[in-house]
Write a protein that holds these residues in place. Sequence first.
Motif, PDB file in Angstrom:
ATOM      1  N   PRO A 170     -10.359  -2.860  -8.555  1.00 47.10           N
ATOM      2  CA  PRO A 170     -10.342  -3.051  -7.249  1.00 47.10           C
ATOM      3  C   PRO A 170      -9.496  -4.128  -6.843  1.00 47.10           C
ATOM      4  O   PRO A 170      -9.208  -4.183  -5.597  1.00 47.10           O
ATOM      5  CB  PRO A 170     -11.793  -4.064  -7.629  1.00 47.10           C
ATOM      6  CG  PRO A 170     -12.487  -3.287  -8.735  1.00 47.10           C
ATOM      7  CD  PRO A 170     -11.438  -2.837  -9.733  1.00 47.10           C
ATOM      8  N   ARG A 203       0.709  -1.247   0.063  1.00 46.01           N
ATOM      9  CA  ARG A 203      -0.167   0.104   0.029  1.00 46.01           C
ATOM     10  C   ARG A 203       0.819   1.231  -0.098  1.00 46.01           C
ATOM     11  O   ARG A 203       0.520   2.355  -0.498  1.00 46.01           O
ATOM     12  CB  ARG A 203      -0.877  -0.184   1.100  1.00 46.01           C
ATOM     13  CG  ARG A 203      -1.901   1.470   1.379  1.00 46.01           C
ATOM     14  CD  ARG A 203      -2.623   1.257   2.704  1.00 46.01           C
ATOM     15  NE  ARG A 203      -3.446   0.361   2.834  1.00 46.01           N
ATOM     16  CZ  ARG A 203      -4.781   0.427   2.520  1.00 46.01           C
ATOM     17  NH1 ARG A 203      -5.267   1.527   2.102  1.00 46.01           N
ATOM     18  NH2 ARG A 203      -5.539  -0.340   2.763  1.00 46.01           N
ATOM     19  N   PRO A 263      -7.871   2.687 -11.992  1.00 48.49           N
ATOM     20  CA  PRO A 263      -8.045   2.268 -10.560  1.00 48.49           C
ATOM     21  C   PRO A 263      -8.684   0.575 -10.821  1.00 48.49           C
ATOM     22  O   PRO A 263      -9.523   0.454 -11.707  1.00 48.49           O
ATOM     23  CB  PRO A 263      -9.000   3.105  -9.973  1.00 48.49           C
ATOM     24  CG  PRO A 263      -9.132   4.301 -10.871  1.00 48.49           C
ATOM     25  CD  PRO A 263      -8.557   4.066 -12.102  1.00 48.49           C
ATOM     26  N   GLY A 310      -3.557   2.059  -6.204  1.00 41.55           N
ATOM     27  CA  GLY A 310      -4.741   1.401  -6.456  1.00 41.55           C
ATOM     28  C   GLY A 310      -5.046   1.056  -7.989  1.00 41.55           C
ATOM     29  O   GLY A 310      -6.203   0.721  -8.334  1.00 41.55           O
ATOM     30  N   ALA A 368      -6.542  -1.997  -5.155  1.00 47.59           N
ATOM     31  CA  ALA A 368      -7.138  -1.311  -3.943  1.00 47.59           C
ATOM     32  C   ALA A 368      -6.290  -1.815  -2.765  1.00 47.59           C
ATOM     33  O   ALA A 368      -6.467  -2.847  -2.360  1.00 47.59           O
ATOM     34  CB  ALA A 368      -8.610  -1.112  -3.870  1.00 47.59           C
ATOM     35  N   GLY A 369      -5.564  -0.736  -2.183  1.00 48.79           N
ATOM     36  CA  GLY A 369      -4.856  -1.230  -0.745  1.00 48.79           C
ATOM     37  C   GLY A 369      -3.827  -2.032  -1.034  1.00 48.79           C
ATOM     38  O   GLY A 369      -3.051  -2.371  -0.008  1.00 48.79           O
TER      39      GLY A 369
END
Length: 160
Positions: free
Chosen positions: A137, A72, A135, A146, A140-141
């Motif tokens: 999913p 991250r 972006p 992301g 993400a993180g």
Amino acid sequence: WGGAPYNAALDAAVGRARSRGAVVVAAAGNDGRDLDASPFYPASYITRHDNVVTVAATDFADALPGWSNRGRNTVTLAAPGENVFSTLPNGGYGLKSGTSMAAPFVSGAVAVLWDQNPTWTYQQVIARLKATVDPLPALAGRTQTGGRLNLAKLVGAPPL
């Protein structure tokens, strides 16, 4: 190349590159680990130098393969890295997978952007790179942005 322990001479070299305005693009590695918790050099020099861009890999489904390192705070973005057609040892061609296949996409994209904007600083180049990812999913993180590299958005091409 990567996975070596911290090396002061290499750290200094990345710092010298920074002082000369260069972007250093590094493959995140293929151990399936979180670089926030377990450094992988040279990718993890991103924690010491703001001119480092660390690249994870995506697969055909725009997912993060289990073998791609992530972080991250320590991995900037991802790029295609699974079954990339490439040169092979002894003069052949074939499919290879890894973050070392993904990082050259980002290196090339940075070169194209800088060619279009030769007066930009490395900070401007990296900021644009981060701002124009797609972006996802699955990222993400798992990366700072992301997202996955989108060259068309990076260089300002009109959408299809």
